[in-house]
Enzyme design. Structure first.
Site, PDB file in Angstrom:
ATOM      1  N   SER A 136       0.839  -1.189   0.000  1.00 31.92           N
ATOM      2  CA  SER A 136       0.000   0.000   0.000  1.00 31.92           C
ATOM      3  C   SER A 136       0.872   1.235   0.000  1.00 31.92           C
ATOM      4  O   SER A 136       2.009   1.217   0.482  1.00 31.92           O
ATOM      5  CB  SER A 136      -0.968   0.005   1.164  1.00 31.92           C
ATOM      6  OG  SER A 136      -0.275   0.116   2.360  1.00 31.92           O
ATOM      7  N   HIS A 150      -3.195   7.303  -3.737  1.00 28.65           N
ATOM      8  CA  HIS A 150      -3.188   6.110  -2.890  1.00 28.65           C
ATOM      9  C   HIS A 150      -3.396   4.880  -3.760  1.00 28.65           C
ATOM     10  O   HIS A 150      -4.157   4.916  -4.730  1.00 28.65           O
ATOM     11  CB  HIS A 150      -4.339   6.200  -1.874  1.00 28.65           C
ATOM     12  CG  HIS A 150      -4.721   4.870  -1.293  1.00 28.65           C
ATOM     13  ND1 HIS A 150      -5.857   4.185  -1.676  1.00 28.65           N
ATOM     14  CD2 HIS A 150      -4.112   4.092  -0.370  1.00 28.65           C
ATOM     15  CE1 HIS A 150      -5.929   3.045  -1.002  1.00 28.65           C
ATOM     16  NE2 HIS A 150      -4.894   2.956  -0.210  1.00 28.65           N
ATOM     17  N   ASN A 152      -3.350   0.268  -3.321  1.00 29.44           N
ATOM     18  CA  ASN A 152      -3.184  -0.893  -2.458  1.00 29.44           C
ATOM     19  C   ASN A 152      -3.550  -2.125  -3.277  1.00 29.44           C
ATOM     20  O   ASN A 152      -4.589  -2.139  -3.936  1.00 29.44           O
ATOM     21  CB  ASN A 152      -4.106  -0.750  -1.231  1.00 29.44           C
ATOM     22  CG  ASN A 152      -4.336  -2.068  -0.505  1.00 29.44           C
ATOM     23  OD1 ASN A 152      -5.423  -2.638  -0.548  1.00 29.44           O
ATOM     24  ND2 ASN A 152      -3.306  -2.552   0.148  1.00 29.44           N
ATOM     25  N   TYR A 153      -2.682  -3.132  -3.307  1.00 30.19           N
ATOM     26  CA  TYR A 153      -3.012  -4.409  -3.943  1.00 30.19           C
ATOM     27  C   TYR A 153      -2.655  -5.525  -2.985  1.00 30.19           C
ATOM     28  O   TYR A 153      -1.622  -5.453  -2.311  1.00 30.19           O
ATOM     29  CB  TYR A 153      -2.298  -4.554  -5.301  1.00 30.19           C
ATOM     30  CG  TYR A 153      -2.734  -3.474  -6.267  1.00 30.19           C
ATOM     31  CD1 TYR A 153      -4.019  -3.496  -6.822  1.00 30.19           C
ATOM     32  CD2 TYR A 153      -1.893  -2.403  -6.575  1.00 30.19           C
ATOM     33  CE1 TYR A 153      -4.453  -2.475  -7.670  1.00 30.19           C
ATOM     34  CE2 TYR A 153      -2.321  -1.375  -7.426  1.00 30.19           C
ATOM     35  CZ  TYR A 153      -3.599  -1.422  -7.959  1.00 30.19           C
ATOM     36  OH  TYR A 153      -4.029  -0.410  -8.775  1.00 30.19           O
ATOM     37  N   ARG A 307       1.381  -3.145  13.976  1.00 33.79           N
ATOM     38  CA  ARG A 307       2.386  -2.073  14.011  1.00 33.79           C
ATOM     39  C   ARG A 307       1.700  -0.765  13.630  1.00 33.79           C
ATOM     40  O   ARG A 307       1.505  -0.448  12.460  1.00 33.79           O
ATOM     41  CB  ARG A 307       3.521  -2.405  13.038  1.00 33.79           C
ATOM     42  CG  ARG A 307       4.684  -1.421  13.164  1.00 33.79           C
ATOM     43  CD  ARG A 307       5.899  -1.886  12.359  1.00 33.79           C
ATOM     44  NE  ARG A 307       7.033  -1.030  12.632  1.00 33.79           N
ATOM     45  CZ  ARG A 307       7.280   0.112  11.991  1.00 33.79           C
ATOM     46  NH1 ARG A 307       6.477   0.529  11.049  1.00 33.79           N
ATOM     47  NH2 ARG A 307       8.342   0.830  12.319  1.00 33.79           N
TER      48      ARG A 307
END
Lengths: 348, 348
Positions: A136, A150, A152-153, A307
């Site tokens: 991401s 942005h 994400n995959y 995290r």
């Protein structure tokens, strides 16, 4: 009669915190070298890490000043991650690219939730081994003429014991652009590049996933979208694994082509104090979406031991909330029109 | 055979949007003048509005420059509200005091949820009339030596048809202080004043509600509290209505004594750029708590037709998220110690 006392105690719950057999076997496979027959887990992980390095290198070059801080972390249960963040650069206020690889056990409640969307998951009522890897990326430039981006995959797998087939697997992801000041040519370019990537794999993908994106990034309490969209998809399992992996690779691989030409033509444009203020207000909406609605962020915040700095690296460096703020300038108000009623930037 | 066509249609759902009988009767009661025998709804509403005006006047005087913008709104179903916000003042970055009065119908699902905490609510499975009035206040000063403050006091009533007793009613609220730089004497003062107010009504209140406050303002994903606490209580119905109203009035009435001496000694103190940066980081945590965990904010965001600007007036004007930020200065790190392990500022 034993010393020290702790050795006499019952086995700790921490016994669970060993790498799974799959994670151990995958480590070995990685050392032996990957092929096109390696499990999809490893191929997607390798793709993510290669793409991350490529993007970070290009963005660092583009920024010309900021450097990515690289943090690597490991999970005892199996898996690891790399968080790369560039902060206070010349072009970018904050740019983050993260990869995570997670082997774990999915609790029964979460399994039951997933069963609704993936009927292959039976109703055993038991926890199942799962695997997830994702990349991401969020980039917030300084210049209000330059949009935030942005993407994400991710690949998810459920119920695979080592050597066996998973009960269920799927791909998800997407990309979207969040301008402060609307330049239609930027929106058109961003959508055109990802449409071309989609069209190579399925003629319906762009149309369906563009619509899904407009729905996903909606902020109900504002009646507006976060940005001018892109694509969004989830639970994708309607083709062969290799075909879908090829699709996701196409999407990831065009990211720099989608974004770099836009940032190059905007990053040095002059802007006013009013533009900067408007940017800060829009950053506030970005924070609202991420903390209140974004699935990934919410999932992360609720995951014990996650995290947190990696989850929240998507946040802008700065944001602003003014009571009853209304855009003064026509150039700013024009953005609101398309956030309230999404547009088809290119023919569907 | 009728004209125009709409008159032939079934009654619209909008028929619900008439003032309830209780709301209508209460309007009449207000015109006739309140006494100690008037319904608690009206007495609490009057108290809230008086307190709001008093606080706004004193804070405006203290700021010496900023003026409160006053917005009044009405609900068709009954009720109204006043939002007062001072922005970009000399002392305050943003200060908001809001009062709301709401008459409405609570859907069966929400009634069922409340039954867990208020057994007097039977299991009818039907929507019930409800009433709520509250005052809430958040002040964010410019100077990082001066703390942010928040309070909220509210009264809730369920199932009262006009003229009849409610099935259930309760008070809730509390106050808490959020410093950027810790001054123990400020924390002690803030707690001492509210403890004195509590002690007049019940010797257990301060101890119990101080603890509840430390629990409520916890940010699990950070392992820290939002600030140095105060008091928090909800579902309070363990004494006569008049006694609890007297308690809540005591709390509200001491607010200026709690906060003004602190702000007066901090608002002109010198500070560094590092202090200001640390303040912006802490503002980010404030945003995280409000958007992810605060009950009132979450309830507001999910309520269709809620006045979003009133709900989010609690947000700071500006906030900042730095990746992997750690406080450099000892003076900043000292705050973190008490946010991670809450302290008893005065003997319990």
């Amino acid at each position: 009669n034993c010393q020290p006392q702790t050795e006499c105690e019952a086995p700790k719950k921490d016994d669970k915190k060993k790498p799974s057999k799959t994670a151990q076997a995958d480590e070995k496979r990685k050392l032996e070298g990957l092929t096109n027959n390696s499990p999809m887990r490893l191929r997607m992980e390798a793709f993510n890490k290669r793409l991350q390095a490529e993007i970070a290198a290009r963005i660092e070059q583009l920024d010309g000043q900021g450097k990515f801080k690289v943090d690597r972390w490991n999970r005892v249960e199996g898996g690891d991650g790399i968080s790369m963040v560039l902060q206070d650069g010349k072009v970018f206020e904050k740019a983050g690219v993260g990869v995570s690889v997670v082997y774990g056990m999915l609790p029964p409640a979460a399994v039951a939730q997933m069963r609704a969307r993936h009927p292959a998951i039976g109703a055993s009522g038991e926890a199942l081994p799962f695997f997830a890897t994702g990349i991401s990326c969020v980039m917030h430039p300084h210049n209000p003429n330059a949009p935030t981006v942005h993407f994400n995959y991710r690949y998810f797998e459920l119920g695979a014991e080592d050597g066996g087939e998973p009960i269920s697997w799927w791909f998800g992801g997407g990309c979207d652009l969040t301008p402060t000041i609307l330049y239609e040519e930027d929106a058109v370019h961003f959508h055109r590049v990802i449409k071309e990537a989609c069209d190579k794999h399925d003629p319906r993908y762009y149309r369906d996933f563009k619509k899904w994106c407009d729905e996903y990034f909606y902020i109900p309490h504002r009646g507006e979208r976060r940005g001018i969209g892109g694509i969004f998809f989830d639970d994708l399992e309607d083709k062969k694994q290799d075909e879908l992996f090829a699709f996701v690779q196409s999407c990831g691989n065009v990211f720099l082509d989608q974004y770099v030409p836009i940032i190059e033509r905007r990053m040095d444009m002059p802007y006013t104090e009013e533009d900067k203020l408007w940017q800060q207000i829009r950053r506030g909406r970005y924070v609202e979406f991420n903390l209140v609605y974004d699935r990934g962020t919410k999932f992360g915040l609720l995951t014990p031991g996650a995290r947190i700095e990696s989850i929240l690296m998507t946040m802008p460096l700065t944001a602003r909330w003014e009571y009853m703020h209304e855009p003064d300038l026509k150039a700013h108000a024009r953005l609101m029109d398309v956030l309230r009623a999404p547009k088809d930037w290119i023919p569907l």
